[in-house]
Design an enzyme around this catalytic site. Structure first.
Site, mmCIF file in Angstrom:
data_model
loop_
_atom_site.group_PDB
_atom_site.id
_atom_site.type_symbol
_atom_site.label_atom_id
_atom_site.label_comp_id
_atom_site.label_asym_id
_atom_site.label_seq_id
_atom_site.Cartn_x
_atom_site.Cartn_y
_atom_site.Cartn_z
ATOM 1 N N PHE A 193 0.838 -1.194 0.000
ATOM 2 C CA PHE A 193 0.000 0.000 0.000
ATOM 3 C C PHE A 193 0.879 1.253 0.000
ATOM 4 O O PHE A 193 0.623 2.222 0.704
ATOM 5 C CB PHE A 193 -0.926 -0.013 1.221
ATOM 6 C CG PHE A 193 -2.178 0.807 1.051
ATOM 7 C CD1 PHE A 193 -3.053 0.555 0.004
ATOM 8 C CD2 PHE A 193 -2.492 1.808 1.952
ATOM 9 C CE1 PHE A 193 -4.218 1.295 -0.148
ATOM 10 C CE2 PHE A 193 -3.654 2.556 1.826
ATOM 11 C CZ PHE A 193 -4.517 2.301 0.776
ATOM 12 N N VAL B 185 2.298 3.155 -5.468
ATOM 13 C CA VAL B 185 1.503 2.527 -6.524
ATOM 14 C C VAL B 185 0.308 1.777 -5.946
ATOM 15 O O VAL B 185 -0.812 1.871 -6.459
ATOM 16 C CB VAL B 185 2.377 1.579 -7.374
ATOM 17 C CG1 VAL B 185 1.524 0.854 -8.410
ATOM 18 C CG2 VAL B 185 3.488 2.360 -8.069
ATOM 19 N N LYS C 160 9.160 -5.039 -12.117
ATOM 20 C CA LYS C 160 10.084 -5.441 -13.187
ATOM 21 C C LYS C 160 11.197 -6.348 -12.691
ATOM 22 O O LYS C 160 11.658 -7.245 -13.410
ATOM 23 C CB LYS C 160 10.668 -4.196 -13.873
ATOM 24 C CG LYS C 160 11.602 -3.364 -13.008
ATOM 25 C CD LYS C 160 11.975 -2.052 -13.647
ATOM 26 C CE LYS C 160 10.858 -1.068 -13.538
ATOM 27 N NZ LYS C 160 10.528 -0.626 -12.181
ATOM 28 N N GLY D 133 5.418 2.498 -17.269
ATOM 29 C CA GLY D 133 4.337 3.146 -16.530
ATOM 30 C C GLY D 133 3.042 3.118 -17.311
ATOM 31 O O GLY D 133 2.537 2.066 -17.669
ATOM 32 N N GLY E 286 10.820 13.528 -5.906
ATOM 33 C CA GLY E 286 10.285 12.174 -5.829
ATOM 34 C C GLY E 286 10.530 11.352 -7.074
ATOM 35 O O GLY E 286 10.019 10.228 -7.193
ATOM 36 N N GLU F 298 14.952 7.694 -6.004
ATOM 37 C CA GLU F 298 14.937 7.139 -4.656
ATOM 38 C C GLU F 298 16.116 7.684 -3.852
ATOM 39 O O GLU F 298 17.054 8.267 -4.406
ATOM 40 C CB GLU F 298 15.039 5.610 -4.726
ATOM 41 C CG GLU F 298 13.922 4.937 -5.501
ATOM 42 C CD GLU F 298 12.588 4.973 -4.765
ATOM 43 O OE1 GLU F 298 12.588 5.235 -3.541
ATOM 44 O OE2 GLU F 298 11.559 4.736 -5.420
ATOM 45 N N ASP G 26 17.668 -0.390 -13.987
ATOM 46 C CA ASP G 26 16.218 -0.309 -14.148
ATOM 47 C C ASP G 26 15.842 -0.388 -15.629
ATOM 48 O O ASP G 26 14.931 -1.130 -16.009
ATOM 49 C CB ASP G 26 15.695 1.001 -13.545
ATOM 50 C CG ASP G 26 14.195 1.161 -13.721
ATOM 51 O OD1 ASP G 26 13.439 0.609 -12.921
ATOM 52 O OD2 ASP G 26 13.786 1.846 -14.689
ATOM 53 N N LYS H 94 13.824 -3.503 -17.929
ATOM 54 C CA LYS H 94 12.718 -3.248 -18.853
ATOM 55 C C LYS H 94 13.037 -3.786 -20.241
ATOM 56 O O LYS H 94 12.155 -4.298 -20.933
ATOM 57 C CB LYS H 94 12.417 -1.750 -18.888
ATOM 58 C CG LYS H 94 11.857 -1.229 -17.571
ATOM 59 C CD LYS H 94 11.775 0.289 -17.535
ATOM 60 C CE LYS H 94 11.260 0.763 -16.184
ATOM 61 N NZ LYS H 94 11.268 2.238 -16.056
ATOM 62 N N GLY I 239 5.230 6.909 -11.441
ATOM 63 C CA GLY I 239 4.327 7.710 -10.632
ATOM 64 C C GLY I 239 3.100 6.923 -10.212
ATOM 65 O O GLY I 239 2.774 5.888 -10.786
#
Length: 364
Positions: free
Chosen positions: A8, A11, A87, A116, A169, A172, A183, A187, A283
């Site tokens: 929670f 996302v 991912k 996204g 934001g 990280e 990252d 992908k 986001g």
């Protein structure tokens, strides 16, 4: 359709909010840590979701590989469809989870794990049923794109641009996965698995933006060019290539216009030709919207994004030849027609000898 959610955070909260407003969907339970359990719909044990007969689909928004893999396996074994935006999980265990979903005749979808809100994995999974995908890639990480454009457009140095990305934001507290290119590489691995039924796990080449400097930014800007971090994968006669590296593009190129934290993903089909997709790559709500796209696909009966023949392979970047801009110990130069593998190995050797190296593919 009753949906339970694992996690929670940014996302997960967005997914919960959107499900509550979506027609034909109902939020059931949300798995959280004990200290976060403040609402009646929250639970603290995965067993409460695995054993819940009313949960039809589980959405994973936790991130990380463990315990996400164990939770995903348990949900699939219980006959529940599974949707994830993770991912790292898919690049490591996507084939195993897909096989389990196929065995249980449930859905396993993950289009939110790349791009996204951009439906690149979704579109490729549909297109590959009637077309042959030749290659794909693009600007796939909003954090690095923000840093690069901030440095080139606003004259910031690397530390300043990174700090601003963290404050907003976009990055990280530990930005390693983004700035190292990992990252983006994950992908690329997902793009390959959906496009070619091949998940490259070895011999991958990955160069990030840690060595991009104000000197390089000024150099390319003076020459009416820009640098973007891009990922690439595609077919060759020898197999599948898959790599990530900075790329120098002319200011007139589409990629140069992709600024801030926007992503630009593309693929090329044998029949469709080049297809480009631009939008928010991360986001709360952009990613949540992709999760709900997958949930809608589950309702429509879609089962998978990768086929039963998908297997782990070694990438082969030795046959892809590029020209490169080099910045070694304060000196600019260029090199013509060298393979991706050789270029990445050359940079590694120079760094081991103590040199400061930045390189970027020329795309002119």
């Amino acid at each position: 359709m009753n949906i339970s959610i694992l996690g929670f955070g940014t996302v997960g909260r967005g997914v919960y909010e959107m499900i509550c407003k979506a027609e034909g969907m109902k939020a059931r339970k949300v798995l959280v840590l004990p200290v976060e359990c403040t609402e009646s719909f929250m639970v603290t044990s995965i067993d409460e979701i695995v054993n819940d007969k009313e949960t039809d689909v589980v959405v994973e928004c936790m991130g990380g590989i463990h315990p996400a893999f164990e939770f995903a396996s348990a949900c699939l074994k219980a006959g529940k469809s599974f949707v994830t935006s993770n991912k790292a999980l898919i690049s490591e265990f996507g084939i195993e989870l897909e096989a389990l979903a196929r065995e249980k005749n449930v859905s396993f979808l993950f289009s939110a794990a790349c791009g996204g809100a951009i439906p690149v994995l979704h579109n490729i999974s549909v297109a590959s049923q009637t077309d042959t995908i030749i290659r794909c890639g693009g600007i796939l990480n909003g954090t690095t794109n923000f840093i690069l454009t901030n440095m080139q457009d606003n004259g910031k140095d690397y530390k300043e641009a990174l700090s601003e990305a963290q404050k907003l934001g976009y990055a990280e507290a530990d930005p390693t996965a983004d700035v190292s290119g990992m990252d983006t590489l994950r992908k690329v691995m997902l793009l390959s698995s959906v496009s070619f039924s091949s998940l490259p796990t070895e011999n991958l080449c990955c160069e990030g933006i840690e060595n991009f400097s104000k000197e390089v930014a000024d150099y390319v800007k003076e020459r009416d060019m820009s640098v973007r971090l891009m990922g690439f994968c595609g077919k060759t006669e020898a197999g599948i290539y898959a790599y990530v590296e900075p790329v120098v593009v002319p200011s007139s190129a589409v990629e140069a216009s992709i600024s801030s934290n926007i992503n630009f993903a593309w693929y090329e089909g044998e029949n469709s030709g080049f297809i480009g997709l631009m939008g928010q790559g991360a986001g709360r709500y952009p990613t949540a919207s992709a999760v709900l796209r997958d949930l809608s696909a589950v309702i429509e009966g879609k089962k998978s994004m990768i086929g039963p023949c998908c297997k782990k392979i070694k990438a082969d970047n030795s046959g892809i030849l590029n020209s490169y801009l080099l910045y070694i110990d304060g000196v600019f130069s260029s090199i013509e027609s060298i393979s991706v593998t050789e270029m990445h190995e050359k940079a590694k050797e120079l760094r081991e000898k103590g040199s400061k190296v930045f390189f970027a593919q020329y795309k002119i």
